[in-house]
Design an enzyme around this catalytic site. Sequence first.
Site, PDB file in Angstrom:
ATOM      1  CG  ASP A   1      38.080  44.108  38.094  1.00 23.99           C
ATOM      2  OD1 ASP A   1      39.154  43.992  37.466  1.00 23.99           O
ATOM      3  OD2 ASP A   1      37.955  44.853  39.086  1.00 23.99           O
ATOM      4  N   GLY A   2      39.294  41.063  37.416  1.00 20.35           N
ATOM      5  CA  GLY A   2      40.067  40.177  38.286  1.00 20.35           C
ATOM      6  C   GLY A   2      40.957  39.166  37.599  1.00 20.35           C
TER       7      GLY A   2
ATOM      8  N   GLY B   1      43.880  39.562  36.120  1.00 26.96           N
ATOM      9  CA  GLY B   1      45.272  39.744  36.510  1.00 26.96           C
ATOM     10  C   GLY B   1      45.548  39.304  37.935  1.00 26.96           C
TER      11      GLY B   1
ATOM     12  CG  HIS C   1      43.958  38.402  30.180  1.00 27.16           C
ATOM     13  ND1 HIS C   1      43.071  39.207  30.867  1.00 27.16           N
ATOM     14  CD2 HIS C   1      45.142  39.079  30.150  1.00 27.16           C
ATOM     15  CE1 HIS C   1      43.694  40.325  31.238  1.00 27.16           C
ATOM     16  NE2 HIS C   1      44.940  40.259  30.824  1.00 27.16           N
TER      17      HIS C   1
ATOM     18  CD  GLU D   1      38.854  54.582  30.944  1.00 30.06           C
ATOM     19  OE1 GLU D   1      38.277  53.489  30.758  1.00 30.06           O
ATOM     20  OE2 GLU D   1      38.310  55.687  30.736  1.00 30.06           O
TER      21      GLU D   1
ATOM     22  NE  ARG E   1      44.331  46.352  32.061  1.00 33.38           N
ATOM     23  CZ  ARG E   1      43.486  45.368  32.372  1.00 33.38           C
ATOM     24  NH1 ARG E   1      43.598  44.180  31.801  1.00 33.38           N
ATOM     25  NH2 ARG E   1      42.532  45.580  33.272  1.00 33.38           N
TER      26      ARG E   1
ATOM     27  CG  LEU F   1      22.484  35.939  24.883  1.00 28.79           C
ATOM     28  CD1 LEU F   1      21.810  36.749  25.974  1.00 28.79           C
ATOM     29  CD2 LEU F   1      23.525  34.986  25.482  1.00 28.79           C
TER      30      LEU F   1
ATOM     31  NE  ARG G   1      35.090  46.551  39.108  1.00 29.57           N
ATOM     32  CZ  ARG G   1      35.717  47.597  38.602  1.00 29.57           C
ATOM     33  NH1 ARG G   1      35.038  48.703  38.342  1.00 29.57           N
ATOM     34  NH2 ARG G   1      37.005  47.561  38.349  1.00 29.57           N
TER      35      ARG G   1
ATOM     36  CD  GLU H   1      17.843  47.298  41.929  1.00 29.66           C
ATOM     37  OE1 GLU H   1      18.494  47.173  42.990  1.00 29.66           O
ATOM     38  OE2 GLU H   1      16.915  48.113  41.790  1.00 29.66           O
TER      39      GLU H   1
END
Length: 256
Positions: A27-28, A30, A44, A74, A78, A138, A195, A214
């Site tokens: 997140d973040g 923008g 981005h 969601e 945008r 991975l 987050r 956690e």
Amino acid sequence: MTSSSHSSASTTLGAEVTPRHIAIIMDGNGRWARRRGVPVAQGHKEGGEAVQRCVRAALKNEVPFLTLYAFSSENWRRSHEEVGELTSLLRFYLKHKLADLHRQGVRLRIIGEPEHFGAAVCQELQRAEEKTAQNKRLTMLLALSYGGRAEMVGAARSLACKVEAGLLHADDIDEAALSASLQTHDIPDPDVIVRTSGEKRLSNFLLWQSAYAELIFLEKLWPDFQESDFSEIIKRYARRQRRFGGRPSGEEKASS
């Protein structure tokens, strides 16, 4: 291992406990761009660079599963322009960075409803999954057009269809049956969900799978995420005592 298993949820590397599965809400992007007065597309793009640092850190710390929340169900709300920029960036990384992931032993898995991006993108994603399917170092799950509620509805619908077809009895539906019907049925539940950006909510991310995860919230914006932040997440996780609803070790003796 099914997603409902906790017995081997983490591994010990040296003296530290390392999470087996880290999931990140990136997140973040923008806000990062707005604070610098640059186009959101630049945010981005820088977020994409942070993804590469995150993957390197996961490999370096021998974390076998990494899930990245790249585009939520969601996010379609945008602007058409921003969605187009995100789609173009996704296609760029599939074209130019997939070879690096493959060379590093990364297996790419997609969860969500990527068909909403169109047939061309879906084909590229499918080729990427097929190309990296045998890699073992991975497993990186990319959540695209993903919503935790939609995933659970899909699992419930799948079970209902089996009951209707006579393949399953309603009384046989339990947590294990629902877990086995999720898109992450062959992936262990996340040990920790992270987050960035200071927000403190799950935003419809891995709602079933996060039951005992956690939670770690970082103030920094996703484009600023560094390999050292990944290491700090592991250290913070190692300091926590996981109970899965039980008492901490030694408490029963003390209270008897």
